[in-house]
Design a protein around this motif. Structure first.
Motif, PDB file in Angstrom:
ATOM      1  N   MET A   1       0.848  -1.185   0.000  1.00 33.06           N
ATOM      2  CA  MET A   1       0.000   0.000   0.000  1.00 33.06           C
ATOM      3  C   MET A   1       0.885   1.237   0.000  1.00 33.06           C
ATOM      4  SD  MET A   1      -2.898  -1.195   2.753  1.00 33.06           S
ATOM      5  CE  MET A   1      -1.768  -1.231   4.136  1.00 33.06           C
ATOM      6  N   ILE A   2       0.616   2.136  -0.911  1.00 38.84           N
ATOM      7  CA  ILE A   2       1.406   3.361  -1.006  1.00 38.84           C
ATOM      8  C   ILE A   2       0.490   4.574  -0.901  1.00 38.84           C
ATOM      9  CG2 ILE A   2       3.155   2.231  -2.423  1.00 38.84           C
ATOM     10  CD1 ILE A   2       1.985   3.750  -4.829  1.00 38.84           C
ATOM     11  N   SER A   3       1.118   5.730  -0.689  1.00 35.44           N
ATOM     12  CA  SER A   3       0.365   6.994  -0.624  1.00 35.44           C
ATOM     13  C   SER A   3      -0.862   6.870   0.270  1.00 35.44           C
ATOM     14  CB  SER A   3      -0.053   7.433  -2.039  1.00 35.44           C
ATOM     15  OG  SER A   3       1.088   7.562  -2.876  1.00 35.44           O
ATOM     16  N   LEU A   4      -0.645   6.323   1.430  1.00 37.40           N
ATOM     17  CA  LEU A   4      -1.772   6.035   2.325  1.00 37.40           C
ATOM     18  C   LEU A   4      -2.467   7.306   2.790  1.00 37.40           C
ATOM     19  CD1 LEU A   4      -0.180   3.070   4.216  1.00 37.40           C
ATOM     20  CD2 LEU A   4      -2.365   3.011   3.003  1.00 37.40           C
ATOM     21  N   LYS A   5      -3.771   7.182   2.951  1.00 38.26           N
ATOM     22  CA  LYS A   5      -4.622   8.296   3.361  1.00 38.26           C
ATOM     23  C   LYS A   5      -5.343   7.934   4.656  1.00 38.26           C
ATOM     24  CE  LYS A   5      -5.554   9.313  -1.513  1.00 38.26           C
ATOM     25  NZ  LYS A   5      -6.605   9.484  -2.541  1.00 38.26           N
ATOM     26  N   PRO A   6      -5.772   8.915   5.409  1.00 41.76           N
ATOM     27  CA  PRO A   6      -6.511   8.592   6.644  1.00 41.76           C
ATOM     28  C   PRO A   6      -7.723   7.692   6.395  1.00 41.76           C
ATOM     29  CG  PRO A   6      -5.852  10.888   6.659  1.00 41.76           C
ATOM     30  CD  PRO A   6      -5.483  10.360   5.291  1.00 41.76           C
ATOM     31  N   GLU A   7      -8.333   7.836   5.235  1.00 40.29           N
ATOM     32  CA  GLU A   7      -9.499   6.991   4.943  1.00 40.29           C
ATOM     33  C   GLU A   7      -9.143   5.541   4.656  1.00 40.29           C
ATOM     34  OE1 GLU A   7      -8.722   9.927   3.524  1.00 40.29           O
ATOM     35  OE2 GLU A   7      -9.184   9.929   1.373  1.00 40.29           O
ATOM     36  N   ASP A   8      -7.865   5.236   4.566  1.00 36.38           N
ATOM     37  CA  ASP A   8      -7.426   3.843   4.447  1.00 36.38           C
ATOM     38  C   ASP A   8      -7.367   3.150   5.810  1.00 36.38           C
ATOM     39  OD1 ASP A   8      -5.124   4.954   1.945  1.00 36.38           O
ATOM     40  OD2 ASP A   8      -7.022   3.904   1.621  1.00 36.38           O
ATOM     41  N   THR A   9      -7.575   3.903   6.852  1.00 40.95           N
ATOM     42  CA  THR A   9      -7.579   3.324   8.195  1.00 40.95           C
ATOM     43  C   THR A   9      -8.689   2.284   8.320  1.00 40.95           C
ATOM     44  OG1 THR A   9      -6.653   5.316   9.213  1.00 40.95           O
ATOM     45  CG2 THR A   9      -7.894   3.825  10.646  1.00 40.95           C
ATOM     46  N   ALA A  10      -8.312   1.079   8.703  1.00 42.92           N
ATOM     47  CA  ALA A  10      -9.262  -0.028   8.790  1.00 42.92           C
ATOM     48  C   ALA A  10      -8.540  -1.253   9.331  1.00 42.92           C
ATOM     49  CB  ALA A  10      -9.844  -0.355   7.418  1.00 42.92           C
ATOM     50  N   VAL A  11      -9.307  -2.280   9.619  1.00 45.78           N
ATOM     51  CA  VAL A  11      -8.733  -3.600   9.856  1.00 45.78           C
ATOM     52  C   VAL A  11      -8.695  -4.309   8.509  1.00 45.78           C
ATOM     53  CG1 VAL A  11      -8.950  -5.795  11.046  1.00 45.78           C
ATOM     54  CG2 VAL A  11      -9.626  -3.676  12.203  1.00 45.78           C
ATOM     55  N   TYR A  12      -7.532  -4.822   8.171  1.00 47.42           N
ATOM     56  CA  TYR A  12      -7.339  -5.495   6.891  1.00 47.42           C
ATOM     57  C   TYR A  12      -7.327  -7.008   7.110  1.00 47.42           C
ATOM     58  CZ  TYR A  12      -6.504  -1.103   4.530  1.00 47.42           C
ATOM     59  OH  TYR A  12      -6.660   0.148   3.984  1.00 47.42           O
ATOM     60  N   TYR A  13      -8.133  -7.687   6.301  1.00 45.85           N
ATOM     61  CA  TYR A  13      -8.301  -9.128   6.439  1.00 45.85           C
ATOM     62  C   TYR A  13      -7.829  -9.863   5.190  1.00 45.85           C
ATOM     63  CZ  TYR A  13     -11.458  -8.043  10.312  1.00 45.85           C
ATOM     64  OH  TYR A  13     -11.998  -7.576  11.486  1.00 45.85           O
ATOM     65  N   CYS A  14      -7.247 -10.999   5.416  1.00 47.69           N
ATOM     66  CA  CYS A  14      -6.857 -11.910   4.361  1.00 47.69           C
ATOM     67  C   CYS A  14      -7.984 -12.931   4.174  1.00 47.69           C
ATOM     68  CB  CYS A  14      -5.562 -12.598   4.810  1.00 47.69           C
ATOM     69  SG  CYS A  14      -4.897 -13.803   3.713  1.00 47.69           S
ATOM     70  N   TYR A  15      -8.239 -13.304   2.923  1.00 42.30           N
ATOM     71  CA  TYR A  15      -9.338 -14.225   2.604  1.00 42.30           C
ATOM     72  C   TYR A  15      -8.868 -15.220   1.555  1.00 42.30           C
ATOM     73  CZ  TYR A  15     -13.950 -15.670   0.817  1.00 42.30           C
ATOM     74  OH  TYR A  15     -15.049 -16.377   0.416  1.00 42.30           O
ATOM     75  N   ALA A  16      -9.111 -16.498   1.807  1.00 38.93           N
ATOM     76  CA  ALA A  16      -8.753 -17.565   0.876  1.00 38.93           C
ATOM     77  C   ALA A  16     -10.016 -18.246   0.371  1.00 38.93           C
ATOM     78  CB  ALA A  16      -7.857 -18.588   1.575  1.00 38.93           C
ATOM     79  N   LYS A  17     -10.079 -18.446  -0.939  1.00 39.83           N
ATOM     80  CA  LYS A  17     -11.280 -19.069  -1.522  1.00 39.83           C
ATOM     81  C   LYS A  17     -10.871 -20.060  -2.583  1.00 39.83           C
ATOM     82  CE  LYS A  17     -15.848 -19.146  -2.090  1.00 39.83           C
ATOM     83  NZ  LYS A  17     -15.949 -20.340  -2.954  1.00 39.83           N
ATOM     84  N   SER A  18     -11.431 -21.280  -2.459  1.00 37.69           N
ATOM     85  CA  SER A  18     -11.117 -22.326  -3.413  1.00 37.69           C
ATOM     86  C   SER A  18     -12.275 -22.497  -4.384  1.00 37.69           C
ATOM     87  CB  SER A  18     -10.846 -23.644  -2.677  1.00 37.69           C
ATOM     88  OG  SER A  18     -10.667 -24.698  -3.590  1.00 37.69           O
ATOM     89  N   GLY A  19     -12.153 -21.929  -5.586  1.00 39.79           N
ATOM     90  CA  GLY A  19     -13.184 -22.073  -6.593  1.00 39.79           C
ATOM     91  C   GLY A  19     -14.472 -21.380  -6.194  1.00 39.79           C
ATOM     92  N   SER A  20     -15.490 -21.528  -7.028  1.00 41.60           N
ATOM     93  CA  SER A  20     -16.756 -20.829  -6.790  1.00 41.60           C
ATOM     94  C   SER A  20     -17.543 -21.418  -5.625  1.00 41.60           C
ATOM     95  CB  SER A  20     -17.613 -20.868  -8.053  1.00 41.60           C
ATOM     96  OG  SER A  20     -16.955 -20.229  -9.130  1.00 41.60           O
ATOM     97  N   TYR A  21     -17.379 -22.701  -5.411  1.00 39.94           N
ATOM     98  CA  TYR A  21     -18.189 -23.362  -4.381  1.00 39.94           C
ATOM     99  C   TYR A  21     -17.334 -24.086  -3.345  1.00 39.94           C
ATOM    100  CZ  TYR A  21     -21.630 -22.523  -7.999  1.00 39.94           C
ATOM    101  OH  TYR A  21     -22.416 -21.928  -8.950  1.00 39.94           O
TER     102      TYR A  21
END
Length: 115
Positions: free
Chosen positions: A80-100
């Motif tokens: 992440m570059i040029s960060l702004k105050p509105e980028d403040t958040a909890v960031y989550y990682c998500y893994a998904k195997s295929g559509s179902y």
């Protein structure tokens, strides 16, 4: 069991940069598309970026962010570059195997952009 462990969050000044990491275990990492989401307290979780299983395809909702992965290390990154105050958040990682297929969330890492 499957674990997604995010790291790299913290406090950064506006205009600064951070690189988040998400280390995966307990799954066949290369079989999962990976995404980063973020959530501000009281708001819905929103998609930030997605990368395909091989890393050949990426998509973003923010041009200041870059997603990448290292299948040899079972890790996905969010630069992440040029960060702004509105980028403040909890960031989550998500893994998904295929559509179902199976899906997993990490526990999140806090990013705070403030002077």
């Amino acid at each position: 069991q499957v674990q997604l462990v995010e790291s790299g969050g913290g406090l950064v000044q506006p205009g600064g940069s951070l690189r988040l990491s998400c280390a995966a275990s307990g799954l066949t990492f290369s079989s999962y598309a990976m995404s980063w989401y973020r959530q501000v307290s009281g708001k819905e979780r929103e998609l930030v970026a997605t990368i395909s299983r091989t890393g050949s395809s990426t998509s973003y909702t923010n041009s200041r962010f870059t997603i990448s992965r290292d299948n040899a290390k079972n890790t996905v990154y969010l630069q992440m570059i040029s960060l702004k105050p509105e980028d403040t958040a909890v960031y989550y990682c998500y893994a998904k195997s295929g559509s179902y297929g199976s899906a997993y969330w990490g526990q999140g890492t806090q990013v705070t952009v403030s002077s």
